[in-house]
Design a protein around this motif. Structure first.
Motif, mmCIF file in Angstrom:
data_model
loop_
_atom_site.group_PDB
_atom_site.id
_atom_site.type_symbol
_atom_site.label_atom_id
_atom_site.label_comp_id
_atom_site.label_asym_id
_atom_site.label_seq_id
_atom_site.Cartn_x
_atom_site.Cartn_y
_atom_site.Cartn_z
ATOM 1 N N ILE A 193 5.202 3.881 3.390
ATOM 2 C CA ILE A 193 4.362 2.697 3.560
ATOM 3 C C ILE A 193 4.075 2.517 5.050
ATOM 4 O O ILE A 193 4.623 3.242 5.883
ATOM 5 C CB ILE A 193 5.039 1.429 2.982
ATOM 6 N N TRP A 194 3.237 1.533 5.383
ATOM 7 C CA TRP A 194 2.908 1.235 6.781
ATOM 8 C C TRP A 194 3.699 0.000 7.203
ATOM 9 O O TRP A 194 3.470 -1.092 6.707
ATOM 10 C CB TRP A 194 1.407 0.999 6.932
ATOM 11 N N HIS A 195 4.595 0.166 8.150
ATOM 12 C CA HIS A 195 5.569 -0.875 8.453
ATOM 13 C C HIS A 195 5.082 -1.938 9.427
ATOM 14 O O HIS A 195 5.799 -2.908 9.683
ATOM 15 C CB HIS A 195 6.863 -0.233 8.969
ATOM 16 N N PHE A 197 6.402 -6.323 -6.065
ATOM 17 C CA PHE A 197 5.627 -5.084 -5.975
ATOM 18 C C PHE A 197 6.431 -3.865 -6.417
ATOM 19 O O PHE A 197 5.853 -2.788 -6.629
ATOM 20 C CB PHE A 197 5.101 -4.895 -4.551
ATOM 21 N N ASP A 198 7.741 -3.982 -6.541
ATOM 22 C CA ASP A 198 8.539 -2.872 -7.070
ATOM 23 C C ASP A 198 8.463 -2.799 -8.589
ATOM 24 O O ASP A 198 8.927 -1.824 -9.184
ATOM 25 C CB ASP A 198 9.999 -3.014 -6.632
ATOM 26 N N ASN A 199 7.892 -3.831 -9.202
ATOM 27 C CA ASN A 199 7.731 -3.851 -10.666
ATOM 28 C C ASN A 199 6.248 -4.019 -10.979
ATOM 29 O O ASN A 199 5.720 -5.130 -10.914
ATOM 30 C CB ASN A 199 8.539 -5.002 -11.266
ATOM 31 N N PRO A 249 -7.747 8.142 -1.096
ATOM 32 C CA PRO A 249 -6.925 8.817 -2.113
ATOM 33 C C PRO A 249 -5.664 8.052 -2.514
ATOM 34 O O PRO A 249 -5.068 8.337 -3.563
ATOM 35 C CB PRO A 249 -6.559 10.144 -1.425
ATOM 36 N N MET A 250 -5.244 7.075 -1.697
ATOM 37 C CA MET A 250 -4.028 6.317 -2.019
ATOM 38 C C MET A 250 -4.273 5.216 -3.042
ATOM 39 O O MET A 250 -3.316 4.721 -3.654
ATOM 40 C CB MET A 250 -3.453 5.679 -0.751
ATOM 41 N N ILE A 251 -5.519 4.777 -3.183
ATOM 42 C CA ILE A 251 -5.800 3.588 -3.986
ATOM 43 C C ILE A 251 -5.343 3.769 -5.435
ATOM 44 O O ILE A 251 -4.874 2.815 -6.070
ATOM 45 C CB ILE A 251 -7.297 3.242 -3.918
ATOM 46 N N LYS A 252 -5.438 4.997 -5.973
ATOM 47 C CA LYS A 252 -5.043 5.220 -7.367
ATOM 48 C C LYS A 252 -3.566 4.930 -7.602
ATOM 49 O O LYS A 252 -3.151 4.672 -8.741
ATOM 50 C CB LYS A 252 -5.369 6.650 -7.775
ATOM 51 N N TRP A 253 -2.767 4.968 -6.541
ATOM 52 C CA TRP A 253 -1.336 4.677 -6.680
ATOM 53 C C TRP A 253 -1.041 3.194 -6.512
ATOM 54 O O TRP A 253 0.129 2.790 -6.540
ATOM 55 C CB TRP A 253 -0.529 5.478 -5.645
ATOM 56 N N ASN A 254 -2.065 2.406 -6.335
ATOM 57 C CA ASN A 254 -1.909 0.977 -6.084
ATOM 58 C C ASN A 254 -2.847 0.190 -6.993
ATOM 59 O O ASN A 254 -3.878 -0.325 -6.545
ATOM 60 C CB ASN A 254 -2.215 0.680 -4.613
ATOM 61 N N PRO A 255 -2.531 0.090 -8.278
ATOM 62 C CA PRO A 255 -3.460 -0.549 -9.222
ATOM 63 C C PRO A 255 -3.721 -2.024 -8.938
ATOM 64 O O PRO A 255 -4.699 -2.576 -9.452
ATOM 65 C CB PRO A 255 -2.769 -0.359 -10.575
ATOM 66 N N HIS A 256 -2.892 -2.666 -8.123
ATOM 67 C CA HIS A 256 -3.142 -4.059 -7.761
ATOM 68 C C HIS A 256 -4.269 -4.179 -6.732
ATOM 69 O O HIS A 256 -4.738 -5.290 -6.472
ATOM 70 C CB HIS A 256 -1.867 -4.682 -7.189
ATOM 71 N N ILE A 257 -4.696 -3.072 -6.128
ATOM 72 C CA ILE A 257 -5.842 -3.082 -5.219
ATOM 73 C C ILE A 257 -7.099 -2.953 -6.064
ATOM 74 O O ILE A 257 -7.376 -1.895 -6.647
ATOM 75 C CB ILE A 257 -5.746 -1.957 -4.169
ATOM 76 N N LEU A 282 0.859 -1.182 0.000
ATOM 77 C CA LEU A 282 0.000 0.000 0.000
ATOM 78 C C LEU A 282 0.898 1.235 0.000
ATOM 79 O O LEU A 282 1.380 1.680 1.040
ATOM 80 C CB LEU A 282 -0.930 0.011 1.216
ATOM 81 N N ASP A 283 1.131 1.747 -1.190
ATOM 82 C CA ASP A 283 1.940 2.949 -1.369
ATOM 83 C C ASP A 283 1.121 4.146 -0.904
ATOM 84 O O ASP A 283 0.035 4.401 -1.414
ATOM 85 C CB ASP A 283 2.297 3.070 -2.856
ATOM 86 N N HIS A 284 1.647 4.909 0.058
ATOM 87 C CA HIS A 284 0.894 6.016 0.630
ATOM 88 C C HIS A 284 1.017 7.308 -0.150
ATOM 89 O O HIS A 284 0.132 8.166 -0.050
ATOM 90 C CB HIS A 284 1.362 6.271 2.071
#
Length: 528
Positions: free
Chosen positions: A387-389, A433-435, A465-473, A377-379
Motif C-alpha cells: 500500500i502507499w503509506h 477494509f480488511d473485510n 491495473p490496481m483498481i480491479k483489486w479494489n472493488p470499493h473504488i 488502495l491495494d497495490h
C-alpha cells in the motif's frame, strides 16, 4: 521520503522561536482598529501598485468572514518593496459591487513582521448573505471581491454549492481550471493543500515558458524565499479571480514544506519548517486562531457549519502525524499499523476533536476535508499487501477510529473530500477494509490536480491495473486536470468532475467528465 532536520544551535533556535512569539503578539495587535486612514500612509518604493497579489476571503460564519490581502509592490524583493514599519490599510464591506452601500469599514495595521499581510476578521454581518469588499492603501484601491456569510445554524436546511481543489504546481501549466471555477455559481471553495511547491522555478518558467528572475531558481530555504514563492503563485490572474469570487476554506499538505514529510516524526519543529508555516499564514485568508505560535506551529484544523445542512470539518493531516509505523512510501502493510500507540495521522488532540464533533453533529451532511485519500488502495491484490503509506493506508488505526465512530454514533451522511493524488477517485468507505463484505459507511471523492503532472499520462497507467483489486473504488481517472464541484440539499448530494483538456493554455473551457449522486442516508455514490 524521510525528512532530515536542519542543524541549528539551541541558543539560535530559541532566539528564532522567541521572535515568532513576538510576531504573534504584534499580529494580534494589528487587529485593533486604528485612527485615521490609509491616505496618510507612507509611499511605497517606486510608486508601484501594492495589491499585486489580489484579495481573498475565507472561513465564513453566520455573522462574519476573514478578509485578506498583502501589500507587495515588488514581488521578488525580500521586503516586497514596502517600508520596514507597520502601515495602515483601509477596508470596506458593502452590500453592492459598486461599494455604495457600505455596512462595515475600518483601518488596520499591516506589519513588516508578517510581510505586510492583512487578515481582517469582520463581524456583525447578516447570515446567509452576499457581500462585497475592497482595500485601500494611500490612493491605490484593490479590486472588489465578493464573499458571503454562512446560514444561521437554526435556519432552514437550504442548499450549498462548493468546489474543491488541490495541487497547483505553477511550473506545470496554467490555472485554466481556476478561470473556469470563477464562472461557477458557488458559495465556497475548499483548498486541500499543495497550494505551492517547495521546488526551485526553472529559468523558462517550466510549462509556462515565462522568464523567471534568478532569485527563484533555487527552492525556498528561508522566510524571504518562501514569501517570493507565494508571490509568484498568487500573482496568477486566474487564481486571483477565484479567490476574489468566493470565500475559501484552506488547509495544507506536504509540499508547503517538503514532499511526504511527517510533521511530528522526531517531536521537534525545525526553523525551516517554521518559516514555511509562517509564509503559509501570511498568504491565506485565515484568522487570528491560526497565527504562528511561540514554537512556530499553527492551529489549522477547524469546523464550520453551513446552517443545519452541513458540518464542514477541515483537517490538518501533516502537522501532527507521526512517521508511518510500517514504513515510508510504497511498502507492505504490517500489524503495527493497527496499533494506535504506534502511529497517528491526526495526533490525539485533533482526533478527539474530530470524533467528538462527529458524535455531536446534527447536520444533514457531515463533510470531512482531508488532504490525503482515506480509502484503501491495494497495490498488488492477492499476491501481497503493498500500500502507499503517505495516505490513510499508512495509519489504519487512525482511519478505523473514524469509521467506527461513523457507525457507533450513527453519523448522518459522512462524505470525505480529498486531494494529493493528481488523480480522481470515487470511493466507498468500508467499515473494515480488511473485510470486503463489511458495510459501506461513507463516501469519498478524491479530486485531481489543478496543474501538477501537466498534460502527461502519469498515474492512469500506474494505478489503473490496481483498481480491479479494489472493488470499493467506483471510479478512477489518472491523467486529467481540473476541480470538483459539489451541490447538496436536504435530499441529495451531486458531484461533478470538472476537467480541462490541457494546462498548456489558460483559456480552455472545462467540461463535466462524470457526475455522481449520493442520496440521503444511503452511503455510496451512484454515477448519473
Amino acid at each position: 521520503m524521510i525528512v532530515t532536520r536542519s542543524v541549528q544551535s539551541e541558543p539560535n533556535r530559541r532566539r528564532f522561536l522567541g521572535g515568532i512569539g513576538a510576531v504573534a503578539g504584534l499580529a494580534a495587535f494589528s487587529q485593533v482598529p486604528l485612527e485615521g486612514s490609509a491616505l496618510a500612509a507612507p509611499r511605497v518604493r517606486g510608486g508601484e501598485y501594492p495589491f499585486k497579489l489580489g484579495i481573498a476571503s475565507g472561513d465564513p460564519t453566520p455573522d462574519g468572514v476573514v478578509l485578506w490581502t498583502r501589500l507587495v509592490p515588488e514581488l521578488f524583493s525580500p521586503d516586497g518593496g514596502m517600508p520596514s514599519r507597520r502601515v495602515p490599510v483601509d477596508w470596506e464591506v458593502a452590500l453592492d459591487p459598486g461599494m455604495r452601500k457600505v455596512v462595515e469599514r475600518g483601518t488596520v495595521s499591516a506589519l513588516p513582521e508578517l510581510a505586510h499581510s492583512v487578515h481582517v476578521e469582520v463581524e456583525g454581518l447578516q447570515p446567509d448573505r452576499e457581500y462585497f469588499y475592497r482595500f485601500r492603501y494611500r490612493h491605490d484601491v484593490s479590486e472588489v471581491g465578493r464573499t458571503r456569510t454562512a446560514p444561521h445554524e437554526h435556519g432552514r436546511l437550504g442548499a450549498l454549492s462548493f468546489a474543491f481543489a488541490s495541487c497547483q504546481d505553477w511550473t506545470h501549466g496554467f490555472y485554466s481550471a481556476y478561470r473556469n471555477m470563477a464562472e461557477e455559481d458557488l458559495d465556497l471553495v475548499i483548498h486541500l493543500g499543495d497550494y505551492v511547491y517547495e521546488y526551485g522555478i526553472p529559468a523558462d518558467g517550466g510549462a509556462r515558458r515565462t522568464p523567471i528572475p534568478d532569485v527563484l531558481h533555487q527552492g525556498p530555504l528561508d522566510l524571504d524565499r518562501w514569501r517570493m514563492q507565494y508571490a509568484l503563485y498568487k500573482s496568477d490572474p486566474d487564481l486571483q479571480r477565484a479567490h476574489a469570487r468566493f470565500p475559501w476554506l484552506v488547509t495544507w499538505d506536504d509540499h508547503e514544506v517538503e514532499n511526504d514529510y511527517s510533521g511530528n516524526y522526531d517531536g521537534t519543529i525545525s526553523p525551516s519548517r517554521v518559516a514555511a508555516y509562517k509564509a503559509w499564514y501570511e498568504h491565506q485568508p485565515v484568522g487570528r486562531r491560526s497565527l504562528p505560535r511561540r514554537d512556530g506551529s499553527l492551529q489549522l484544523y477547524r469546523r464550520r457549519n453551513w446552517g443545519r445542512l452541513a458540518q464542514l470539518d477541515v483537517l490538518d493531516t501533516r502537522q501532527y502525524r507521526t512517521a508511518p509505523p510500517c514504513g515510508w512510501g510504497e511498502a507492505p502493510a504490517c500489524e503495527a499499523g493497527n496499533d494506535p500507540a504506534k502511529g497517528t495521522m491526526l495526533g490525539a488532540t485533533q482526533e478527539r476533536w474530530l470524533l467528538d464533533g462527529l458524535r455531536e453533529s446534527r447536520a444533514r451532511w457531515n463533510v470531512i476535508a482531508t488532504s490525503v485519500m482515506m480509502a484503501r488502495l491495494d497495490h498488488d491484490g492477492p499476491t501481497g499487501d503493498v500500500i502507499w503509506h503517505d495516505a490513510w493506508d499508512g495509519f489504519p488505526a487512525s482511519r478505523r477510529a473514524i469509521t467506527d465512530t461513523f457507525t457507533a454514533a450513527k453519523v448522518r451522511n459522512p462524505v470525505l473530500v480529498a486531494g494529493d493524488w493528481h488523480s480522481t477517485f470515487v470511493n466507498d468507505i468500508k467499515s473494515d477494509f480488511d473485510n470486503p463484505d463489511s458495510p459501506v459507511v461513507a463516501t469519498e471523492f478524491v479530486g485531481t490536480s489543478i496543474t501538477t503532472n501537466g498534460d502527461g499520462e502519469v498515474y492512469g497507467p500506474y494505478y489503473g491495473p490496481m483498481i480491479k483489486w479494489n472493488p470499493h473504488i467506483k471510479f478512477f481517472d489518472g491523467d486529467r486536470r481540473g476541480y470538483v464541484t459539489c451541490r447538496l440539499n436536504a435530499d441529495e448530494w451531486r458531484t461533478d468532475l470538472r476537467m480541462v483538456p490541457t494546462v498548456s493554455r489558460a483559456d480552455v473551457p472545462a467540461t463535466t467528465f462524470a457526475s455522481f449522486v449520493i442520496e440521503d442516508r444511503k452511503p455510496g455514490a451512484t454515477r448519473v
